[in-house]
Design an enzyme around this catalytic site. Structure first.
Site, PDB file in Angstrom:
ATOM      1  N   GLY A  17      55.763 -14.381 -33.247  1.00  0.00           N
ATOM      2  CA  GLY A  17      56.660 -15.503 -33.001  1.00  0.00           C
ATOM      3  C   GLY A  17      56.849 -16.397 -34.207  1.00  0.00           C
ATOM      4  O   GLY A  17      57.975 -16.822 -34.510  1.00  0.00           O
ATOM      5  N   LEU A  42      53.645 -20.669 -19.572  1.00  0.00           N
ATOM      6  CA  LEU A  42      54.489 -19.554 -19.133  1.00  0.00           C
ATOM      7  C   LEU A  42      53.872 -18.751 -17.994  1.00  0.00           C
ATOM      8  O   LEU A  42      54.545 -17.910 -17.391  1.00  0.00           O
ATOM      9  CB  LEU A  42      54.800 -18.632 -20.324  1.00  0.00           C
ATOM     10  CG  LEU A  42      55.719 -19.244 -21.383  1.00  0.00           C
ATOM     11  CD1 LEU A  42      55.729 -18.379 -22.642  1.00  0.00           C
ATOM     12  CD2 LEU A  42      57.133 -19.422 -20.846  1.00  0.00           C
ATOM     13  N   SER A 108      54.939  -2.845 -27.660  1.00  0.00           N
ATOM     14  CA  SER A 108      53.960  -2.294 -28.584  1.00  0.00           C
ATOM     15  C   SER A 108      53.977  -0.782 -28.490  1.00  0.00           C
ATOM     16  O   SER A 108      54.261  -0.214 -27.429  1.00  0.00           O
ATOM     17  CB  SER A 108      52.564  -2.821 -28.227  1.00  0.00           C
ATOM     18  OG  SER A 108      51.557  -2.080 -28.876  1.00  0.00           O
ATOM     19  N   TYR A 137      47.167  -3.401 -21.115  1.00  0.00           N
ATOM     20  CA  TYR A 137      48.198  -4.008 -21.958  1.00  0.00           C
ATOM     21  C   TYR A 137      49.430  -3.106 -22.013  1.00  0.00           C
ATOM     22  O   TYR A 137      50.577  -3.581 -21.899  1.00  0.00           O
ATOM     23  CB  TYR A 137      47.638  -4.221 -23.354  1.00  0.00           C
ATOM     24  CG  TYR A 137      48.592  -4.885 -24.321  1.00  0.00           C
ATOM     25  CD1 TYR A 137      48.860  -6.250 -24.233  1.00  0.00           C
ATOM     26  CD2 TYR A 137      49.216  -4.155 -25.329  1.00  0.00           C
ATOM     27  CE1 TYR A 137      49.724  -6.862 -25.127  1.00  0.00           C
ATOM     28  CE2 TYR A 137      50.081  -4.764 -26.222  1.00  0.00           C
ATOM     29  CZ  TYR A 137      50.325  -6.121 -26.117  1.00  0.00           C
ATOM     30  OH  TYR A 137      51.199  -6.722 -27.000  1.00  0.00           O
ATOM     31  N   LYS A 141      53.406  -3.816 -20.827  1.00  0.00           N
ATOM     32  CA  LYS A 141      54.553  -3.698 -21.724  1.00  0.00           C
ATOM     33  C   LYS A 141      55.575  -2.685 -21.196  1.00  0.00           C
ATOM     34  O   LYS A 141      56.784  -2.878 -21.349  1.00  0.00           O
ATOM     35  CB  LYS A 141      54.084  -3.320 -23.129  1.00  0.00           C
ATOM     36  CG  LYS A 141      53.335  -4.448 -23.832  1.00  0.00           C
ATOM     37  CD  LYS A 141      54.203  -5.694 -23.943  1.00  0.00           C
ATOM     38  CE  LYS A 141      53.501  -6.853 -24.593  1.00  0.00           C
ATOM     39  NZ  LYS A 141      54.356  -8.066 -24.665  1.00  0.00           N
ATOM     40  N   PRO A 164      57.214  -2.280 -31.717  1.00  0.00           N
ATOM     41  CA  PRO A 164      56.667  -2.175 -33.066  1.00  0.00           C
ATOM     42  C   PRO A 164      55.380  -1.370 -33.120  1.00  0.00           C
ATOM     43  O   PRO A 164      54.641  -1.273 -32.130  1.00  0.00           O
ATOM     44  CB  PRO A 164      56.396  -3.636 -33.439  1.00  0.00           C
ATOM     45  CG  PRO A 164      56.155  -4.317 -32.133  1.00  0.00           C
ATOM     46  CD  PRO A 164      57.042  -3.612 -31.135  1.00  0.00           C
TER      47      PRO A 164
END
Length: 318
Positions: A17, A42, A108, A137, A141, A164
């Site tokens: 970020g 959030l 990711s 994780y 995603k 990425p």
């Protein structure tokens, strides 16, 4: 993106970020919305909704996530799954509810199966079992990608995703237990150099191969992807396979990486590889041909990127 648009960068204090904010400013974008965790939680649905209702962002870049290396993923699997699902669900849903023009979701390369064919292409998603060390994780995603695709199909939104490879750079986390491999090794070798240690221990055999991307290259890819014409973007993806890989194409073994970092840091002792520690899959490199076909290429080599990251580390801790 319009240079005067209100662009909300979720997770602006993190590695990705903060780089995106820098690159947006360098590219002439004037109105960047940022909220610290103390200002906007959030994980809280109501707070997130009120933010979108009153701030009315035109574009959203979702770089907010709970992240960490192998140790962190193994130690906090429940938090990794819950927090990442909750954060991205709130951001994606309220982006739709309050008319965000474009959203970019950052994932990711860990979304891909452990034994995917290398270099990994986008269509390998959901084709096999995930690497156990970061499965929660990765599942979160994958859900984010599919949520973007599903909202696009049902509501005709323009929500895009990029995946990425392993990132590093200014803004990285150098916590020895929760950091990724590049910052962890920079810290280890720097401390070894200062203390004149006879040896430094690196997790794993050193044989695993990885690909690394300097974070500012990823930030440029994010802005580039949002600026692609919708017709251009849709011409290279499918409705249910719409994410783009973003990698450097530069592959290296962990042992070679360790020796490279040791040299840059000027550590002269021995390097010991601990085979009893986990190291993940033996090879992971992604195929970035799709985004490369849209005239995006990385600019920062691995050696240059490590030198930049070490300079950043020294400014913080020395």
């Amino acid at each position: 993106m319009n240079k005067k648009a209100n662009i909300y960068v979720a997770g602006h204090n993190g590695l990705v970020g903060s780089s995106i904010v820098r690159c947006l400013r360098e590219s002439g974008y004037e109105n960047i919305l940022k909220k610290n965790r103390s200002e906007l939680n959030l994980l809280n649905q109501k707070e997130t909704e009120l933010f979108f209702k009153y701030e009315k962002p035109d574009n959203v870049i979702c770089a907010a996530a709970k992240v960490g290396g192998i140790y962190a993923n193994q130690t906090y699997p429940g938090q990794f799954l819950y927090e990442n699902l909750t954060i991205q669900n709130n951001i994606i849903h309220f982006s739709h509810e309050y008319g965000v023009e474009q959203l970019l979701f950052l994932g990711s390369a860990c979304i891909y199966p452990k034994y995917a064919e290398q270099p990994i292409k986008e269509h390998s998603i959901l084709s096999g079992s995930l690497e156990p060390t970061n499965e929660p994780y990765a599942i979160a995603k994958i859900a984010g990608i599919k949520m973007c695709e599903s909202y696009n199909r049902q509501f005709n939104t323009d929500f895009r995703s990029i995946m990425p490879t392993n990132l590093y750079g200014d803004g990285d986390n150098f916590d020895g237990e929760n950091s990724h491999v590049v910052p962890a090794l920079i810290k280890k070798f720097h401390q070894g150099m200062v203390k004149k240690s006879e040896s430094v221990v690196v997790w794993g055999s050193g044989k695993a191969k990885r690909e690394f991307l300097y974070v500012d290259d990823l930030a440029r890819a994010a802005i580039h992807t949002l600026n692609l014409d919708k017709s251009t973007y849709k011409s290279i993806v499918d409705d249910q396979l719409s994410h783009l890989n973003v990698g450097s194409g530069e592959e290296i073994t962990i042992s070679s990486l360790a020796f490279k970092i040791a040299k840059i840091v000027n550590y002269e002792g021995d390097i010991i590889f601990d085979n009893t520690k986990p190291e993940g899959p033996l090879r992971k490199v992604i195929n970035s041909e799709l985004i490369n076909s849209t005239d995006w290429l990385p600019k920062v080599s691995l050696s240059e990127g490590i030198e930049k990251t070490y300079d950043y580390y020294k400014k913080l801790f020395i």
